[in-house]
Write a protein that holds these residues in place. Structure first.
Motif, short mmCIF file in Angstrom:
data_model
loop_
_atom_site.label_atom_id
_atom_site.label_comp_id
_atom_site.label_asym_id
_atom_site.label_seq_id
_atom_site.Cartn_x
_atom_site.Cartn_y
_atom_site.Cartn_z
N SER A 1 -37.19 -25.01 16.79
CA SER A 1 -36.81 -25.46 18.13
C SER A 1 -36.79 -26.99 18.18
O SER A 1 -37.82 -27.64 17.98
CB SER A 1 -37.80 -24.93 19.18
OG SER A 1 -37.64 -25.60 20.40
N ARG B 1 -36.47 -28.73 20.77
CA ARG B 1 -37.28 -29.16 21.91
C ARG B 1 -38.75 -29.28 21.53
O ARG B 1 -39.41 -30.25 21.90
CB ARG B 1 -37.12 -28.17 23.07
CG ARG B 1 -37.87 -28.61 24.34
CD ARG B 1 -37.70 -27.62 25.49
NE ARG B 1 -38.39 -28.12 26.67
CZ ARG B 1 -39.71 -28.01 26.87
NH1 ARG B 1 -40.47 -27.42 25.93
NH2 ARG B 1 -40.27 -28.48 27.96
N ARG B 2 -39.27 -28.30 20.77
CA ARG B 2 -40.66 -28.38 20.33
C ARG B 2 -40.88 -29.59 19.44
O ARG B 2 -41.91 -30.25 19.52
CB ARG B 2 -41.06 -27.11 19.57
CG ARG B 2 -41.39 -25.90 20.43
CD ARG B 2 -42.13 -24.86 19.61
NE ARG B 2 -43.48 -25.27 19.30
CZ ARG B 2 -44.19 -24.82 18.27
NH1 ARG B 2 -43.66 -23.98 17.41
NH2 ARG B 2 -45.42 -25.24 18.06
N GLN C 1 -39.35 -32.35 19.65
CA GLN C 1 -39.25 -33.55 20.46
C GLN C 1 -40.48 -33.74 21.35
O GLN C 1 -40.94 -34.88 21.54
CB GLN C 1 -37.98 -33.51 21.33
CG GLN C 1 -36.69 -33.60 20.55
CD GLN C 1 -36.49 -34.97 19.91
OE1 GLN C 1 -37.00 -35.96 20.41
NE2 GLN C 1 -35.75 -35.02 18.81
#
Length: 202
Positions: free
Chosen positions: A67, A69-70, A72
């Motif tokens: 992911s 997002r994870r 980031q």
């Protein structure tokens, strides 16, 4: 880079050089600087970090995750390109040996890896490195200065064992500063090797 806020840059560099092999939170650094009267924005600190990485003074590793997002939102791990800087900027003698050795291992892995990150298991245990070489082979690597204590050995091995369930294709390795005692036995599939030997076989 036309940096105008030199006091903040100097303070940030000192902060980084004193904390190798640790999780870096720019948000926490921003709050700490503001509490100390160092005027700087979070965006400027992020820019400073990018400048210092461009200059090969430091490098950072993301959390291993599919992911984006994870990767980031989780803090990155900080390492120094020159091990001696950690000693030179240490606020006190006797800097954690484990962090120094982890920094040394990180530098070697960054040179020889296609992709490098740190791993965190579902239970929250951290493994220092998930390294993928240029042929696609992966290794989970944990670094510890001394595993003479059964509690330390159990903790490091447990992190690798849990991470191996999440990355089943990865080999598992525990790198230590000293030779493990003859009676030390790791679970099947986990290899224990002193750092000098690991470096010689790179």
């Amino acid at each position: 880079h036309n940096v105008s806020n030199l006091p903040a840059l100097r303070a940030f560099v000192r902060q980084l050089l004193r904390n190798p092999a640790t999780l870096l939170s720019v948000s926490k650094t921003y709050s700490d600087f503001n509490s100390r009267g160092i005027s700087v924005s979070k965006e400027t600190l992020l820019a400073f970090l990018a400048y210092l990485e461009d200059a090969f003074l430091v490098f950072t590793l993301p959390l291993a995750s599919r992911s984006e997002r994870r990767r980031q939102v989780n803090p990155r791990k900080l390492y120094l390109a020159d091990h001696s800087l950690a000693q030179a900027f240490s606020p006190a003698p006797g800097l954690d040996r484990g962090r120094l050795i982890e920094n040394l291992v990180a530098c070697e892995l960054s040179r020889a890896s296609r992709d490098l990150a740190y791993a965190r298991t579902t239970s929250g245990l951290e493994v220092d490195f998930l390294a993928t070489d240029f042929e696609g082979h992966r290794q989970l690597i944990q670094v510890a200065a001394n595993i003479s204590s059964p509690a330390v050995l159990e903790r490091e091995v447990r992190a690798l064992t849990e991470a191996r369930k999440e990355f089943p294709d990865a080999a598992t390795l525990l790198v230590t500063e000293t030779e493990p005692a003859r009676d030390v036995r790791a679970p099947e599939g986990i290899k224990i090797v002193p750092v000098w030997q690991w470096l010689l076989t790179r």
